[in-house]
Design a protein around this motif. Sequence first.
Motif, PDB file in Angstrom:
ATOM      1  N   PRO B 387      -1.633   7.407 -16.048  1.00  0.00           N
ATOM      2  CA  PRO B 387      -0.819   6.910 -17.097  1.00  0.00           C
ATOM      3  C   PRO B 387      -0.872   7.738 -18.304  1.00  0.00           C
ATOM      4  N   TRP B 388      -1.905   8.517 -18.382  1.00  0.00           N
ATOM      5  CA  TRP B 388      -2.246   9.354 -19.668  1.00  0.00           C
ATOM      6  C   TRP B 388      -1.813  10.767 -19.631  1.00  0.00           C
ATOM      7  N   GLY B 389      -1.872  11.206 -18.476  1.00  0.00           N
ATOM      8  CA  GLY B 389      -1.435  12.617 -18.261  1.00  0.00           C
ATOM      9  C   GLY B 389      -2.833  13.451 -18.495  1.00  0.00           C
ATOM     10  N   ILE B 390      -3.964  12.943 -18.051  1.00  0.00           N
ATOM     11  CA  ILE B 390      -5.206  13.652 -18.108  1.00  0.00           C
ATOM     12  C   ILE B 390      -5.367  14.362 -16.853  1.00  0.00           C
ATOM     13  N   VAL B 391      -6.193  15.507 -17.039  1.00  0.00           N
ATOM     14  CA  VAL B 391      -6.408  16.300 -15.962  1.00  0.00           C
ATOM     15  C   VAL B 391      -7.092  15.582 -14.972  1.00  0.00           C
ATOM     16  N   PRO B 392      -6.585  15.616 -13.598  1.00  0.00           N
ATOM     17  CA  PRO B 392      -7.318  15.087 -12.445  1.00  0.00           C
ATOM     18  C   PRO B 392      -8.656  15.194 -12.201  1.00  0.00           C
ATOM     19  N   ASP B 394     -10.888  15.146 -14.446  1.00  0.00           N
ATOM     20  CA  ASP B 394     -11.630  14.310 -15.260  1.00  0.00           C
ATOM     21  C   ASP B 394     -11.852  12.854 -14.638  1.00  0.00           C
ATOM     22  N   PHE B 424     -10.784   6.692 -16.102  1.00  0.00           N
ATOM     23  CA  PHE B 424     -10.376   7.557 -17.409  1.00  0.00           C
ATOM     24  C   PHE B 424     -10.953   6.868 -18.873  1.00  0.00           C
ATOM     25  N   ASP B 425     -10.583   5.296 -18.784  1.00  0.00           N
ATOM     26  CA  ASP B 425     -10.857   4.433 -19.744  1.00  0.00           C
ATOM     27  C   ASP B 425     -12.382   4.167 -20.020  1.00  0.00           C
ATOM     28  N   ALA B 426     -12.792   4.472 -21.278  1.00  0.00           N
ATOM     29  CA  ALA B 426     -14.276   4.193 -21.825  1.00  0.00           C
ATOM     30  C   ALA B 426     -14.952   3.122 -21.411  1.00  0.00           C
ATOM     31  N   ARG B 429     -14.765   2.187 -17.544  1.00  0.00           N
ATOM     32  CA  ARG B 429     -15.763   3.111 -16.817  1.00  0.00           C
ATOM     33  C   ARG B 429     -16.997   2.491 -16.569  1.00  0.00           C
TER      34      ARG B 429
END
Lengths: 447, 653, 270
Positions: B387-392, B394, B424-426, B429
């Motif tokens: 959803p956030w467009g973060i690099v996979p 990660d 991804f979400d702190a 996690r």
Amino acid sequence: MEEVKKVKKPRGIAHLIPGKCIACGARCQSDCPEDAIEMNDKGEPIITAVKCIGCKRCVKICPAQALEMYFTPEEQKILDTMTDKAPEEAEVVEPGLKEYRGVWIFIEHTEGKPATVSWELLGEGAKLAKTLNVELCSVVIGENVEHLCQESFSYGASKVYLIDAPVFHHYRTETFFRGICYLVEKYKPEILLMGATGMGRDLAGAVATKLQTGLTADCTGLDIDEKGYLLQTRPAFGGNIMATIMTEKTRPQMSTVRPHVMELAKKDPSRIGAIVRESIDIREEELPTRVIEVIEDASGDQLDLAGAEIIVSGGRGMCGMENFSILQELADELGGSVGCSRAAVEAGWMPPERQVGQTGKTVRPKIYIACGISGAIQHLVGMQSSDLIIAINQDRNAPIFEVATYGIVGDVFQIVPAMTERIRELKSKKGGSPKNGSSNNGPSGKE
Amino acid sequence: MFIYISTIIFAVAILLFCWSCYKRFRLLMLGKSVDRFKDFGPRLKNVIFYVFGQRCTVNHGYRFGWNHLVLFWSFMFLLIANTEFLFEGLFPDSVSFSMLPVSLYILIEIASVLALLAVCIAMLRRLAFPPSYIEARSMDAFVILGLIALLMVAFFGLHASEIAKGELEATFMPVSNFVASTLFSDVKQETLNDYIEAFWWLHAIVLLAFLNYLPYSKHMHILTGIPNVFFKSLTKVNTQIREDFKKGNVFGVGQINLFTWKDLMDSYSCTECGRCSDNCPATNTGKSLNPRLVIHDIKANLLKNGPFFDNKKAPVLPLIGKGGEGSVSEEVLWSCTTCGACMEVCPVSIEHVPKIVDMRRNLVEMNAKMPGELLTFFESMEQRSNPWGIVPSDRVKWATDITVKPFEAGKTEYLFYVGCFGAFDARSRKVSLAISKILDAGGISWGILGKDELCCGDSMRRLGNEFVFDRMTKDNIKILTDKGIKKIITQCPHCFNTLKNDYRQYGLELEVIHHTELINNLIKAGKLPLNVNGADLGNVVIHDSCYLGRYNGLYDVPREVISSVTGRAATEMDRCLEKSFCCGAGGGRMWMEEEGKRINVTRVEEALKKDPKTVCVSCPYCLTMFEDGLKSTKADDKVQVLDVAEIVSMGLK
Amino acid sequence: MLVITCVKQVPDTTQVRVDPVTGTLIRDGVPFIINPYDTHALEEGLRLKEKYGFRTVVISMGPPNTEVTLKKAIALGADEAVLLSDRAFGGADTLATSQVLSEAIKKLGEKEEVAIVICGRQTIDGDTAQVGPGIATRLGYSQLTLVDSIESVDLKAKKIRVRRKLEGRHEIVEAKLPAMIAVLKEINSLRYPTVPMRLMAEDSKATLWDNKIMGLQETTIGLKGSATQVRKIFSPQRASGEIIGEGLKDPKEVSRLLIDRLMEKHVLSL
């Protein structure tokens, strides 16, 4: 070629060192004389071994040193026995380059008000000129801008090329670019620097194309190498790597230089120099562009977040609408803009257009100061590619510290005013106003 | 003469009724085809259960539901009497009331009394304790109730005068007999004849009026309710139908005739009871969405546009437009959290959510119209599969400090599908870490996909971006099959539902298990060494995840786990289990801004009434929404939100 | 009349990570995307098409897999896509890039008059903002950079009026057509492709122009036509995750440490 010898010197085969390729844009493929290189979907080279003749051109051209020559163990053995080195090809210096002498700085101004970056460039230009043992000159183009000549001298220029005519009242690409090209073609400088501002970049791109010379954008470091070439260092790839770039075969060597980075030259109003007045025949009616209107942004206006170089942002930790004033004060001192997290918008403390994050704006300022923002993922994705992130939060474990360059664990309500105070203190010591490098207003030279 | 007049009037009225029904039926046939005929047995069972048992009507604490049950069953008996009456009117010479077995008389009598009572209660309720919305007190409602009451009065009047005249045996008609003896005992024989005729005509006119009024009122559910329940989805409505992405096709529903006939039948069947809106998180927080009105607007649109479609003309009223009767506004469509509370409480099994998603599909796929925030969300999902467009790469960061094995076919039993939040979400996690700790303690053989894990696509589907969901699903299925994955543990109920129910449409049958379920199994099997100690958790209030509970029926699992760990049952909120109130993040709402009173704050305030120290959730969406809500209500220093897995991991020996 | 939008396919540099140990770029899983600034250029091209009836052509210089990007432009509504791809174009700096692009624009102009060329402000991988001015200079078009609004286009008088966003001010500029416009992100908000358009785009093809078709002198294009050379590449020194004034109680002291650090690193100058 060395048929006299019994054993041929093995030439080896080029090969890619895994993980080092940066996908620069197929320089190796382009330079390969045998078409032995294909690019894969990731932009990395695939070398066809049977086609490779071992000419090393790709190895030399690779900016990331990602290619090397591979020798089989047998070849390596032969290589080890061969101690004699083939003489390196002598560098061919392009004829005509030596004619170009001197370091030129373009003095950027808005209707006579100089941009601070110009004086920074004079400071840096002086160092380069000293190394090269050449003159440091300014280029001033505009209408009624002669005062900038004296200011140039006081910042270290020994000569100013001045074109002063009504047609240059407003900056326009067409007029300025013709003016500069005329001067360069006539006086042939070896280095021409401009500020990497909106105007500088607009102008430099046109000038370099017209002169068919190399231009490096947004440099953060300049130096001279042993051959006297200008080494231009700049961030590339979104700031993830630094590249040192040079213009070998054409002159002048042109760069635009990032504001703030170079040290401001010491001002000495007693210095003097020579003014070279030039004129160029440009008639208003033959120009394709006309500035119809200039709309000054009101000083009280909030800077647009997307374009702000410095953003001071507040979150839930600000505890209330009234507390955002301390952020505004800090932002004002820094010449920045105030942003906020989703929580602050939800609480009704800030309008939605100030929101940074997944459902707000994605920003990439030079400095992002997060105050009382814990760093929910929805916020992080909107600001984490900022050049420098400062986080101020009471909770040491807040996720914001994971992305911060500098963190302060503490009370926002104490730290932020203290920062503002410190900046004011430093400013009053210097007696100048804040320097927002890309800002044209604020004649910081006048004390 | 008398005979002919009644025959003609009855015949005309009945034909008119049939004509009305036929017109309605034709409009229904404008809808797209959908197979709702298979499995006759289970469908019949549903009818018995939901219609004759009135299960949904009386459930969920609706006290007046019992009134409806009484009315319904009275109507069943009166149906016999009135059918007979109609035949008598049509063929006066050959059919008579006396043809029914006498024992039925008593039942019909009782039914009539009960019906009359029920109608009075219904009227009183509308006057004294009205439901939350104004339409419940509409003319429509009083007209119908009045007609029913009048019908009963005529019924008793007719029979009482017949008894008084001695034309009818009174043994099995105690009520009519009572009326006859108290009211008509002194009436002359001739006058009684007039009474009989008058009551007979009153009964006839009211019955025929009622019949012809039905198809044009909300009481059409008397006709379509039963078939609607018969054709209801046999499984929980936890997925949407697939679309075929061929050139030239139209996607989603932007015009009334693109709904299926069952969707249209749903709109006919709405009783306007308002229970869907009562339970809708959007309606309850003042959003423009009101599920009852969405269904009503579909019906109104069909009635308005239907004749034009019938004549192959263009519709005159847009289905998705500015709102107003017969038109659903875009804002309404985007307000839905797809929590399914509306469908759970609907007494006639209307399926609201798929219709809303169908209309969202039209907005997204055909018109590219959506709230601005969704543009970046869609791009991120399509390009980066999160959803956030973060690099996979990660995706493995959560496990930096622990050793996690990649899934290996043949060697690993379960795939731990971490999910985008878990990776991804702190905050989430930490839940991933808790789960991995429990899995290891329980001796489970598990592995992850790491950077190769893709988003399941749940939000894309609920937001109506079926095209991208379809692609994401195919990519995902390829990875899951290539890796030889058979069993999956999910952290997120949304992944759980999507992998389990949505992917089944693509032929992928996996054993998907939510982490709470696996943990419960481990505890029951005695495989988790637990310290039963809930002291530091304090009062634990439980919040149900919509996609676990309503969507998949997993209500007991988290409760059992909590009581195993804390040694006592979790505290329930006022709205719990089937009627649980959504956190506000489902249906893609997580990625949009919310206006007005916030759903999560409403829910947090509800939880705070129970004075909790801990709120226990089992979904990363709920976790985020509760943490946010607690901060907004400034209760975050007193109350913590924990996932079930975190509670268990804290209790591990 | 044509509106030509220049786009570039770039690696999403915001997603690139640097290996803290080796200092090399971690490009694994980093997708290629349309340069974000160019998406706004494309959008503006489509808006001009809708408003003034231009034909919109998208051109891009890049490796063959750029076609995916161009198909996306078609799905959004571009009428035609031209891919300039040849190994001779590889390794180009901005000077050599603007040569190929401007020649392609000339070539397109042979068939149909070009009114406006739109570029994004800059690319996210190079960040130079030099290609737009390069194209304008080579073609002799009016050069309008930093445009945040197109006010009007007068096709009869062949004039365009735009608003440029400068530091602390805006400027309304009128220019003769043809013009090259470099746009800011603020100029518009993007659209999303509809499914029917996507399905149509899937079957479409970008026109491929290699150097056989372009016929450009090899010394003016690609690596050979580049005036700049990359001497070396190294990873920047990054102070990451440093807590300033850990343990210090006095906010003044901590603030002083921070501000001094910023000054020292030349991030801030007063």
